[in-house]
Design a protein around this motif. Structure first.
Motif, short mmCIF file in Angstrom:
data_model
loop_
_atom_site.label_atom_id
_atom_site.label_comp_id
_atom_site.label_asym_id
_atom_site.label_seq_id
_atom_site.Cartn_x
_atom_site.Cartn_y
_atom_site.Cartn_z
N HIS A 106 1.72 -11.29 7.34
CA HIS A 106 0.25 -11.70 7.62
C HIS A 106 -0.35 -10.20 7.98
O HIS A 106 -1.44 -9.67 7.57
CB HIS A 106 -0.13 -12.62 8.53
CG HIS A 106 -1.39 -12.47 9.27
ND1 HIS A 106 -2.61 -12.86 8.68
CD2 HIS A 106 -1.75 -11.99 10.50
CE1 HIS A 106 -3.52 -12.79 9.51
NE2 HIS A 106 -3.38 -12.05 10.45
N VAL A 107 0.58 -9.64 8.91
CA VAL A 107 -0.09 -8.01 9.50
C VAL A 107 -0.16 -7.32 8.16
O VAL A 107 -0.84 -6.36 8.06
CB VAL A 107 1.12 -7.59 10.54
CG1 VAL A 107 0.58 -6.42 10.74
CG2 VAL A 107 0.76 -8.55 11.89
N ARG A 108 1.08 -7.29 7.34
CA ARG A 108 0.91 -6.35 6.31
C ARG A 108 -0.14 -6.55 5.36
O ARG A 108 -0.85 -5.71 4.92
CB ARG A 108 2.22 -6.77 5.31
CG ARG A 108 2.50 -5.45 4.25
CD ARG A 108 2.01 -5.86 3.18
NE ARG A 108 2.42 -7.01 2.70
CZ ARG A 108 3.59 -7.45 1.72
NH1 ARG A 108 4.54 -6.51 1.39
NH2 ARG A 108 3.66 -8.60 1.57
N ASP A 109 -0.69 -7.89 5.00
CA ASP A 109 -1.78 -7.92 4.14
C ASP A 109 -2.95 -7.44 4.74
O ASP A 109 -3.79 -6.97 4.11
CB ASP A 109 -1.71 -9.53 3.99
CG ASP A 109 -0.65 -10.08 3.04
OD1 ASP A 109 0.15 -9.23 2.42
OD2 ASP A 109 -0.22 -11.28 3.14
N ALA A 110 -3.22 -7.82 6.09
CA ALA A 110 -4.34 -7.19 6.85
C ALA A 110 -4.52 -5.77 6.87
O ALA A 110 -5.64 -5.35 6.82
CB ALA A 110 -4.19 -7.90 8.30
N LEU A 111 -3.38 -5.10 6.86
CA LEU A 111 -3.54 -3.56 6.68
C LEU A 111 -3.42 -2.89 5.36
O LEU A 111 -3.53 -1.89 5.31
CB LEU A 111 -2.17 -3.05 7.74
CG LEU A 111 -2.37 -3.28 9.16
CD1 LEU A 111 -1.27 -2.93 9.85
CD2 LEU A 111 -3.80 -2.83 9.63
N LEU A 112 -3.40 -3.76 4.34
CA LEU A 112 -3.39 -3.15 3.04
C LEU A 112 -4.55 -2.19 2.66
O LEU A 112 -4.43 -1.14 2.05
CB LEU A 112 -3.03 -4.16 1.84
CG LEU A 112 -1.64 -4.90 1.78
CD1 LEU A 112 -1.64 -5.94 0.70
CD2 LEU A 112 -0.69 -3.52 1.45
N PRO A 113 -5.69 -2.76 2.91
CA PRO A 113 -6.87 -1.92 2.70
C PRO A 113 -6.90 -0.50 3.59
O PRO A 113 -7.11 0.49 2.79
CB PRO A 113 -8.22 -2.60 3.06
CG PRO A 113 -7.60 -4.13 3.34
CD PRO A 113 -6.13 -4.15 3.50
N LEU A 114 -6.41 -0.48 4.61
CA LEU A 114 -6.32 0.86 5.33
C LEU A 114 -5.13 1.51 4.70
O LEU A 114 -5.37 2.89 4.56
CB LEU A 114 -5.84 0.53 6.84
CG LEU A 114 -5.29 1.71 7.76
CD1 LEU A 114 -6.62 2.56 7.89
CD2 LEU A 114 -4.73 1.31 8.98
N ALA A 115 -3.99 1.04 4.42
CA ALA A 115 -2.95 1.89 3.69
C ALA A 115 -3.31 2.30 2.37
O ALA A 115 -2.97 3.49 2.03
CB ALA A 115 -1.64 0.84 3.82
N GLY A 116 -4.17 1.60 1.53
CA GLY A 116 -4.61 1.97 0.20
C GLY A 116 -5.75 3.21 0.49
O GLY A 116 -5.50 4.18 -0.11
N ASP A 117 -6.51 3.35 1.59
CA ASP A 117 -7.40 4.26 1.95
C ASP A 117 -6.51 5.76 2.13
O ASP A 117 -7.05 6.79 1.95
CB ASP A 117 -8.15 4.06 3.26
CG ASP A 117 -9.19 2.94 2.92
OD1 ASP A 117 -9.60 2.68 1.59
OD2 ASP A 117 -9.75 2.32 3.81
N VAL A 118 -5.47 5.56 2.96
CA VAL A 118 -4.80 6.83 3.20
C VAL A 118 -3.51 6.87 2.31
O VAL A 118 -2.72 7.92 2.49
CB VAL A 118 -3.98 6.74 4.76
CG1 VAL A 118 -5.25 6.54 5.70
CG2 VAL A 118 -3.02 5.51 4.80
#
Length: 392
Positions: free
Chosen positions: A254-266
Motif C-alpha cells: 500500500h505504501v509503495r502504491d501511494a508513493l508511485l507518483p512521487l517516485a515518478g516525479d523524481v
C-alpha cells in the motif's frame, strides 16, 4: 427452729441447748456450701499476624492503577502491585529495591525515610522503554492490629506526571522551534503582500508569480504545524504499546502504491522484496504506514541520484522481523547519523527546505517506533547510499 421444736416436744433442755450451740458454731465457722464465682475478666484479642495483614494491604493495592511497592526496614521489596510490574517489570521479592530501581535520588530518599520514619517524595525520570516522569513518595505503614513496631514497613508509590511534563515541553518546543521555522515564510508572505499592494498593484503577471510563491509558503507552514501536532500526540502516548496484529506484506504494498507518483516525479523506481505468506507484528497500522511512507519518501527525495530504492522485508525463523529501506544516493556523513532523529535537524538545510521537508519526519518515526518497542538503525556510506532498518 429444730431446737424450738425439740423443747416443745419436751426433750431435755440441756441436751437441746448444747446441740444448738454446736450447730451454731459449725454454721458460723464452716465455709458456705455455694460460693459466688467472680465473672472472668474479658481476655485481650489475639494479635493479628503481620503477614496476613500485609497480604490484605497488597490485595487492596492491586486495584490501584498507580505503581506501588511495600518495602521493609532493610529496603527489601515484600509486595508489589500489578501496575508496578507493568511499569518497571517484576521486582524480586525479599531483595533490595536497588536490584531493579537504581536511581540514586530514590534510593537516598528511601534510606532517609527508613532512618527518620517521616514521609518524603522526589521527582524521578525513567528513560526506558520510554521516557516517563514520576513523583515518587514513600511513607511508613501503621498496622495497629499487629504486634510490630511502627515504621517496620513502608509504601513506595509512583504518580505518573509524564503528560504534564510533555505538555510543558510541547509548549516550549513549539514556541522555540516553530517560531524559528515560521519566521522565514511569514517574512516572505509579508514582503509579497506589501509588493502586491504597492509596486505590483497593477502587474498581473507579477501578482500571479507572487501568489504561487505565497501558496507554497503557506503549504509549508501547514505541513510544519501538522507535523508538530502529530509529534506531540505521539509523545503523549509513547508509553502505551499497541496490542493489535498488523500484516506488513500488504501494508508495504500500500505504501509503495501511494508513493508511485512521487517516485515518478523524481525518476526513482521502488522495488519491493517481500517473503511469501503473512508477516505480522504488534502495531498500529496507521502509524506504521506513516513510518514507512516517511522512510521511503526520504529515500526517493534524498537518494534520487541512485534512481532506485529497495524495500526488503526479512522474516527469518528465530530472528526479529526487519524492514530495510535502501537507496543508492550520495549517503550521509558519519557525524550526522546520530542526530538524524532530532527535531528540526537537517544534514543540508537548503536541500531539505527545497524538497519541502519540515525537519520533523525522522523525529516522528522515532517516536512511533519507541511506542512500538522497535528500533531504527541507520547505516550510511558516503557515495554509496543509506540503509534505514526498522527492527521489531
Amino acid at each position: 427452729m429444730i431446737a424450738i421444736l425439740a423443747l416443745i416436744e419436751g426433750i431435755n433442755t440441756a441436751i437441746v441447748f448444747w446441740i444448738w450451740v454446736v450447730a451454731v458454731i459449725v454454721a458460723l465457722t464452716r465455709s458456705p456450701l455455694v460460693e459466688q464465682a467472680e465473672p472472668p475478666s474479658p481476655s485481650d484479642p489475639a494479635p493479628a499476624d503481620p503477614d496476613v495483614l500485609l497480604r490484605s494491604v497488597s490485595a487492596g493495592l492491586s486495584a490501584l492503577d498507580m505503581p506501588v511497592l511495600i518495602v521493609d526496614r532493610e529496603a527489601s521489596v515484600v509486595a508489589q502491585n500489578s501496575a508496578a510490574e507493568k511499569a518497571f517489570g517484576a521486582f524480586p521479592l525479599n531483595a533490595h529495591i536497588s536490584a531493579k530501581l537504581r536511581s540514586p535520588g530514590v534510593l537516598d530518599m528511601v534510606r532517609e525515610t527508613i532512618t527518620t520514619n517521616a514521609p518524603n517524595q522526589i521527582e524521578h525520570s525513567e528513560r526506558l522503554p520510554s521516557e516517563r516522569v514520576y513523583v515518587v513518595r514513600i511513607a511508613p505503614i501503621d498496622l495497629p492490629e499487629a504486634e510490630i513496631e511502627p515504621g517496620m514497613f513502608f509504601v513506595l508509590s509512583f504518580r505518573d506526571i509524564s503528560e504534564l511534563r510533555h505538555i510543558d515541553r510541547m509548549r516550549s518546543d513549539f514556541v522555540a522551534n516553530a517560531s524559528h521555522e515560521l519566521r522565514t515564510p511569514l517574512a516572505s508572505l509579508r514582503g509579497f503582500i506589501e509588493t502586491i499592494q504597492g509596486p505590483a498593484k497593477a502587474d498581473l503577471k507579477a501578482q500571479q508569480r507572487f501568489l504561487g510563491i505565497m501558496f507554497d509558503q503557506t503549504t509549508r507552514m501547514s505541513r510544519l504545524v501538522d507535523d508538530l501536532l502529530s509529534l506531540s500526540r505521539l509523545e503523549l502516548k509513547s508509553h502505551i504499546a499497541p496490542d493489535q496484529k498488523v500484516d506488513l506484506v500488504p501494508l508495504l504494498g500500500h505504501v509503495r502504491d501511494a508513493l508511485l507518483p512521487l517516485a515518478g516525479d523524481v525518476d526513482v523506481t521502488i522495488n519491493l522484496h517481500l517473503p511469501p505468506g503473512k508477516v505480522e507484528v504488534l502495531g498500529d497500522r496507521d502509524e506504521l504506514v506513516q513510518v514507512f511512507e516517511n522512510l521511503i519518501e526520504n529515500a526517493c527525495k534524498y537518494g534520487q541520484e541512485g534512481k532506485m530504492v529497495d524495500v526488503s522485508l526479512l522474516n527469518e525463523p528465530g530472528q526479529t522481523v526487519e524492514v530495510i529501506v535502501s537507496d543508492r544516493g550520495p549517503g550521509i556523513p558519519a557525524e550526522h547519523v546520530p542526530r538524524l532523529t532530532e527535531r528540526f535537524y537537517r544534514v543540508n538545510v537548503e536541500d531539505s527546505r527545497s524538497k519541502k521537508g519540515t525537519g520533523l519526519g525522522l523525529a516522528i518515526v522515532k517516536h512511533i517506533l519507541t511506542r512500538h518497542r522497535a528500533r531504527l538503525i541507520v547505516k550510511s556510506e558516503v557515495g554509496k547510499g543509506t540503509d534505514f532498518t526498522v527492527r521489531f
